[in-house]
Design a protein around this motif. Sequence first.
Motif, PDB file in Angstrom:
ATOM      1  N   TYR B 226     -11.504 -79.602  10.447  1.00  0.00           N
ATOM      2  CA  TYR B 226     -10.232 -80.164  10.881  1.00  0.00           C
ATOM      3  C   TYR B 226      -9.064 -79.413  10.260  1.00  0.00           C
ATOM      4  O   TYR B 226      -9.065 -79.121   9.063  1.00  0.00           O
ATOM      5  CB  TYR B 226     -10.151 -81.650  10.495  1.00  0.00           C
ATOM      6  CG  TYR B 226     -11.208 -82.460  11.191  1.00  0.00           C
ATOM      7  CD1 TYR B 226     -11.014 -82.888  12.504  1.00  0.00           C
ATOM      8  CD2 TYR B 226     -12.409 -82.762  10.563  1.00  0.00           C
ATOM      9  CE1 TYR B 226     -12.000 -83.594  13.171  1.00  0.00           C
ATOM     10  CE2 TYR B 226     -13.401 -83.464  11.215  1.00  0.00           C
ATOM     11  CZ  TYR B 226     -13.190 -83.884  12.527  1.00  0.00           C
ATOM     12  OH  TYR B 226     -14.173 -84.579  13.189  1.00  0.00           O
ATOM     13  N   ILE B 227      -8.065 -79.137  11.083  1.00  0.00           N
ATOM     14  CA  ILE B 227      -6.836 -78.497  10.616  1.00  0.00           C
ATOM     15  C   ILE B 227      -6.035 -79.538   9.820  1.00  0.00           C
ATOM     16  O   ILE B 227      -5.787 -80.631  10.333  1.00  0.00           O
ATOM     17  CB  ILE B 227      -5.974 -78.058  11.832  1.00  0.00           C
ATOM     18  CG1 ILE B 227      -6.745 -77.098  12.741  1.00  0.00           C
ATOM     19  CG2 ILE B 227      -4.620 -77.518  11.391  1.00  0.00           C
ATOM     20  CD1 ILE B 227      -6.687 -75.659  12.365  1.00  0.00           C
ATOM     21  N   GLU B 228      -5.612 -79.189   8.613  1.00  0.00           N
ATOM     22  CA  GLU B 228      -4.829 -80.147   7.842  1.00  0.00           C
ATOM     23  C   GLU B 228      -3.359 -79.731   7.756  1.00  0.00           C
ATOM     24  O   GLU B 228      -2.533 -80.213   8.484  1.00  0.00           O
ATOM     25  CB  GLU B 228      -5.444 -80.355   6.458  1.00  0.00           C
ATOM     26  CG  GLU B 228      -6.941 -80.721   6.555  1.00  0.00           C
ATOM     27  CD  GLU B 228      -7.329 -81.976   5.828  1.00  0.00           C
ATOM     28  OE1 GLU B 228      -7.326 -81.967   4.605  1.00  0.00           O
ATOM     29  OE2 GLU B 228      -7.659 -82.976   6.501  1.00  0.00           O
ATOM     30  N   ARG B 238       0.746 -76.016  20.030  1.00  0.00           N
ATOM     31  CA  ARG B 238       1.080 -76.333  21.421  1.00  0.00           C
ATOM     32  C   ARG B 238      -0.057 -75.862  22.303  1.00  0.00           C
ATOM     33  O   ARG B 238      -0.350 -74.662  22.372  1.00  0.00           O
ATOM     34  CB  ARG B 238       2.374 -75.636  21.826  1.00  0.00           C
ATOM     35  CG  ARG B 238       2.676 -75.784  23.299  1.00  0.00           C
ATOM     36  CD  ARG B 238       3.977 -75.079  23.619  1.00  0.00           C
ATOM     37  NE  ARG B 238       4.183 -74.997  25.056  1.00  0.00           N
ATOM     38  CZ  ARG B 238       5.160 -74.310  25.632  1.00  0.00           C
ATOM     39  NH1 ARG B 238       6.015 -73.633  24.883  1.00  0.00           N
ATOM     40  NH2 ARG B 238       5.287 -74.290  26.937  1.00  0.00           N
ATOM     41  N   ILE B 239      -0.711 -76.824  22.981  1.00  0.00           N
ATOM     42  CA  ILE B 239      -1.779 -76.486  23.907  1.00  0.00           C
ATOM     43  C   ILE B 239      -1.258 -76.816  25.307  1.00  0.00           C
ATOM     44  O   ILE B 239      -0.888 -77.969  25.570  1.00  0.00           O
ATOM     45  CB  ILE B 239      -3.074 -77.261  23.569  1.00  0.00           C
ATOM     46  CG1 ILE B 239      -3.555 -76.841  22.157  1.00  0.00           C
ATOM     47  CG2 ILE B 239      -4.161 -77.014  24.610  1.00  0.00           C
ATOM     48  CD1 ILE B 239      -4.777 -77.552  21.657  1.00  0.00           C
ATOM     49  N   ASN B 240      -1.181 -75.814  26.152  1.00  0.00           N
ATOM     50  CA  ASN B 240      -0.439 -75.946  27.410  1.00  0.00           C
ATOM     51  C   ASN B 240       0.945 -76.488  27.080  1.00  0.00           C
ATOM     52  O   ASN B 240       1.645 -75.863  26.289  1.00  0.00           O
ATOM     53  CB  ASN B 240      -1.206 -76.782  28.430  1.00  0.00           C
ATOM     54  CG  ASN B 240      -2.469 -76.045  28.882  1.00  0.00           C
ATOM     55  OD1 ASN B 240      -2.434 -74.837  29.125  1.00  0.00           O
ATOM     56  ND2 ASN B 240      -3.589 -76.759  28.942  1.00  0.00           N
ATOM     57  N   ASP B 241       1.316 -77.644  27.591  1.00  0.00           N
ATOM     58  CA  ASP B 241       2.664 -78.112  27.273  1.00  0.00           C
ATOM     59  C   ASP B 241       2.704 -79.231  26.238  1.00  0.00           C
ATOM     60  O   ASP B 241       3.776 -79.774  25.943  1.00  0.00           O
ATOM     61  CB  ASP B 241       3.394 -78.541  28.551  1.00  0.00           C
ATOM     62  CG  ASP B 241       3.857 -77.296  29.325  1.00  0.00           C
ATOM     63  OD1 ASP B 241       3.964 -76.216  28.699  1.00  0.00           O
ATOM     64  OD2 ASP B 241       4.079 -77.412  30.542  1.00  0.00           O
ATOM     65  N   HIS B 280     -12.257 -75.770  16.076  1.00  0.00           N
ATOM     66  CA  HIS B 280     -12.954 -75.414  17.297  1.00  0.00           C
ATOM     67  C   HIS B 280     -12.029 -75.475  18.521  1.00  0.00           C
ATOM     68  O   HIS B 280     -11.987 -74.558  19.348  1.00  0.00           O
ATOM     69  CB  HIS B 280     -14.135 -76.368  17.479  1.00  0.00           C
ATOM     70  CG  HIS B 280     -14.891 -76.149  18.744  1.00  0.00           C
ATOM     71  ND1 HIS B 280     -15.773 -75.096  18.910  1.00  0.00           N
ATOM     72  CD2 HIS B 280     -14.869 -76.818  19.928  1.00  0.00           C
ATOM     73  CE1 HIS B 280     -16.267 -75.134  20.126  1.00  0.00           C
ATOM     74  NE2 HIS B 280     -15.743 -76.164  20.767  1.00  0.00           N
ATOM     75  N   GLU B 281     -11.267 -76.566  18.596  1.00  0.00           N
ATOM     76  CA  GLU B 281     -10.346 -76.741  19.723  1.00  0.00           C
ATOM     77  C   GLU B 281      -9.270 -75.648  19.749  1.00  0.00           C
ATOM     78  O   GLU B 281      -8.943 -75.115  20.821  1.00  0.00           O
ATOM     79  CB  GLU B 281      -9.691 -78.126  19.607  1.00  0.00           C
ATOM     80  CG  GLU B 281      -8.736 -78.450  20.736  1.00  0.00           C
ATOM     81  CD  GLU B 281      -8.079 -79.819  20.571  1.00  0.00           C
ATOM     82  OE1 GLU B 281      -8.356 -80.517  19.562  1.00  0.00           O
ATOM     83  OE2 GLU B 281      -7.272 -80.176  21.453  1.00  0.00           O
ATOM     84  N   VAL B 282      -8.760 -75.316  18.575  1.00  0.00           N
ATOM     85  CA  VAL B 282      -7.704 -74.297  18.498  1.00  0.00           C
ATOM     86  C   VAL B 282      -8.267 -72.920  18.876  1.00  0.00           C
ATOM     87  O   VAL B 282      -7.641 -72.161  19.629  1.00  0.00           O
ATOM     88  CB  VAL B 282      -7.048 -74.289  17.093  1.00  0.00           C
ATOM     89  CG1 VAL B 282      -6.060 -73.140  16.950  1.00  0.00           C
ATOM     90  CG2 VAL B 282      -6.353 -75.625  16.830  1.00  0.00           C
ATOM     91  N   VAL B 283      -9.462 -72.628  18.374  1.00  0.00           N
ATOM     92  CA  VAL B 283     -10.081 -71.339  18.706  1.00  0.00           C
ATOM     93  C   VAL B 283     -10.373 -71.264  20.214  1.00  0.00           C
ATOM     94  O   VAL B 283     -10.066 -70.252  20.869  1.00  0.00           O
ATOM     95  CB  VAL B 283     -11.368 -71.114  17.870  1.00  0.00           C
ATOM     96  CG1 VAL B 283     -12.142 -69.899  18.364  1.00  0.00           C
ATOM     97  CG2 VAL B 283     -11.018 -70.961  16.392  1.00  0.00           C
ATOM     98  N   SER B 290      -4.882 -71.316  26.668  1.00  0.00           N
ATOM     99  CA  SER B 290      -4.070 -72.549  26.695  1.00  0.00           C
ATOM    100  C   SER B 290      -3.309 -72.760  25.379  1.00  0.00           C
ATOM    101  O   SER B 290      -2.416 -73.599  25.304  1.00  0.00           O
ATOM    102  CB  SER B 290      -4.940 -73.769  27.023  1.00  0.00           C
ATOM    103  OG  SER B 290      -5.991 -73.903  26.094  1.00  0.00           O
ATOM    104  N   LEU B 291      -3.654 -71.982  24.349  1.00  0.00           N
ATOM    105  CA  LEU B 291      -2.899 -72.076  23.091  1.00  0.00           C
ATOM    106  C   LEU B 291      -1.615 -71.266  23.235  1.00  0.00           C
ATOM    107  O   LEU B 291      -1.637 -70.036  23.260  1.00  0.00           O
ATOM    108  CB  LEU B 291      -3.731 -71.535  21.928  1.00  0.00           C
ATOM    109  CG  LEU B 291      -3.076 -71.642  20.541  1.00  0.00           C
ATOM    110  CD1 LEU B 291      -2.919 -73.088  20.109  1.00  0.00           C
ATOM    111  CD2 LEU B 291      -3.892 -70.886  19.498  1.00  0.00           C
TER     112      LEU B 291
END
Lengths: 352, 352
Positions: B226-228, B238-241, B280-283, B290-291
């Motif tokens: 998890y990103i802290e 920002r993922i998409n908008d 994982h989501e950010v990568v 989408s990032l």
Amino acid sequence: MINNIEIIKAKTTKINDVDFDNLKFGHVFSDHMLECKFKDGKWETPKVVPYQALSLDPSAKIFHYGQSVFEGMKAYKDENENVWLFRPLDNFKRLNISSKRLAIPELPENYFMDGLKTLLQVDNEWIPQKGGSSLYIRPFVFASGNGFHASPADEYTFIIATAPSGAYFSGKVKVLIEEKYSRSANGGVGYAKAGGNYAGQFYPTQLAIDKGYQQVIWTDDNTHEYIEEAGAMNIFVRINDTLVTGPTSDRILDGITRKSIIELAEAEGIPVEVRKLTVHEVVSAAKDGSLKEMFGAGTAAVISPIAGFGYKGTDYDLPELENTYASSLKKRITDIQTNKAEDPFGWRYKVE
Amino acid sequence: MINNIEIIKAKTTKINDVDFDNLKFGHVFSDHMLECKFKDGKWETPKVVPYQALSLDPSAKIFHYGQSVFEGMKAYKDENENVWLFRPLDNFKRLNISSKRLAIPELPENYFMDGLKTLLQVDNEWIPQKGGSSLYIRPFVFASGNGFHASPADEYTFIIATAPSGAYFSGKVKVLIEEKYSRSANGGVGYAKAGGNYAGQFYPTQLAIDKGYQQVIWTDDNTHEYIEEAGAMNIFVRINDTLVTGPTSDRILDGITRKSIIELAEAEGIPVEVRKLTVHEVVSAAKDGSLKEMFGAGTAAVISPIAGFGYKGTDYDLPELENTYASSLKKRITDIQTNKAEDPFGWRYKVE
Ligand SMILES: Cc1ncc(COP(=O)(O)O)c(C=O)c1O
Ligand SMILES: Cc1ncc(COP(=O)(O)O)c(C=O)c1O
């Protein structure tokens, strides 16, 4: 020996004000201290100077970013006035391990060792001879460079100060096994003697004191299921006749007393297990009577027997045994430290 | 207003030596500071005194046990010479939250607020007017009481020092997502602005710098999934908008910039999600495009756009967008802070 350690003597001595028969722990400081500064990328030669106030800019990074490490050692004077240290090179090495993790420049070995020996010679009169007392030695390094930027300082100060001291705890302690707060993180600085590790313990310890305990037994921050260590001591548990202590890790300080106790116990033929120890196992052993002893081990307190512990609202008392491992091991180690017994391990170190 | 704040003026001023057009961050200190001591169980009335060296016994607990907390704020001077703070009561409250966790006595609100206002009046000339510059304000409290016992001090010193400052970072930063080291433990002091939290970051940050990054993005100490947050900033992605930021916890500082950005973004109609954010989501988002943006948010840096990140040996670059959330939100917040725009939130605080 570095032969150019400058010695600036104190103009007067405070020693006549000290009641050596009733020493507290770390409240009275000897006449001198060792001081050594890191500047322009290198450590300057240490000096013995009068124990005196330090002057620091308000932006010195020690005030803001907790960049500091320390050690705790003791010097003993035997009946022939010989002065002894106990495994001092291990303290020196650990100081540098701590410094590295805190981005503090490491010290050369001879600055530490020769500096300490010179200081002990100058303040020889301050080393107590009475049983149970010793000269507590506090080497520490802190960020004395300035600036509000959260980054390592460019200047550091290394000091060794000493305090003739009596016992750290008096009598047995009651401890609380922690379920909520924690002392250190995986990948954190728990294995270092870093200042911040101690301040973080004060509030949870105060809560435990308010409930009638004297110390917290820290557990891992993730599950609180494993016994880690106490505030300034590693923890040993005796189940039936076996002595158990947890392994060290990046969360736990690698105590010099702990590793000495392990070796001593093994030499005495006591079965010793270094393995993960769960709270569950200790509570079960307390319930079925196989938990015979618990004690903390550390330089300040040496061995501190535990009378009982609290966990999830229940108090568990430990039995009152006649011959405890705690007392026999404490006698063994202090006899070696104070030159009252042979030292087959080569731990004792003569200051001369 | 406490009307008995004593003011002891500096004999000379250093202001003529300062190049206000080329200010670094936190390197030059104003002529005065606020000082207030805790003794005999209570805080004494604060005083404005010349910015000057502090004198401390070598056994002062700040050197040994990292018992200290701090805050970071800014004062802005608008074109009419009015002086503004941004949500100062939130800094005051957070200082006391930090103090409580570090077993430091909490401060009365008027000592902090009236003390700060008096100091800003005395050093009004030091508050920069030039865009991008401000007076960085550093309130801090540390253990000035003495003794080698690892327990809370009986004396504390509260100081507010100030430094006219330019930008904290210049340009975009490249960050490293941490897989091994960590900043804070569950049940630890991560949510407090405690000195020790910062020193613990220096070494891992230095390793990241050696690899070509400027900052570490901390992950949870248990899984590193998890990103802290970053060293002195909370993190937005920002993922998409949609703008995403992790929830605060006992491991993460509840940033005032972070919560202001959340409110501002929502007021601008930007979809905001406060929820756990995995590496994982950010990568994945970086891989599928989408990032769109990542940025840090904190008082010192305001908003610091991130150019790319490293993770498990791979570097991920972020796109170069025309109109970024980072730049529009930075403009919104600094316009409010510097009295260039309406403040519908009531965040701005006039010093008079
Ligand atoms: C956190 C912690 N654990 C354990 C110990 C015991 O280590 P040592 O036996 O080397 O004094 C200490 C004290 O030094 C300590 O501070
Ligand atoms: C660890 C940490 N996180 C986040 C922040 C951002 O907080 P704020 O926006 O209140 O300055 C800071 C700086 O204050 C910080 O030190």
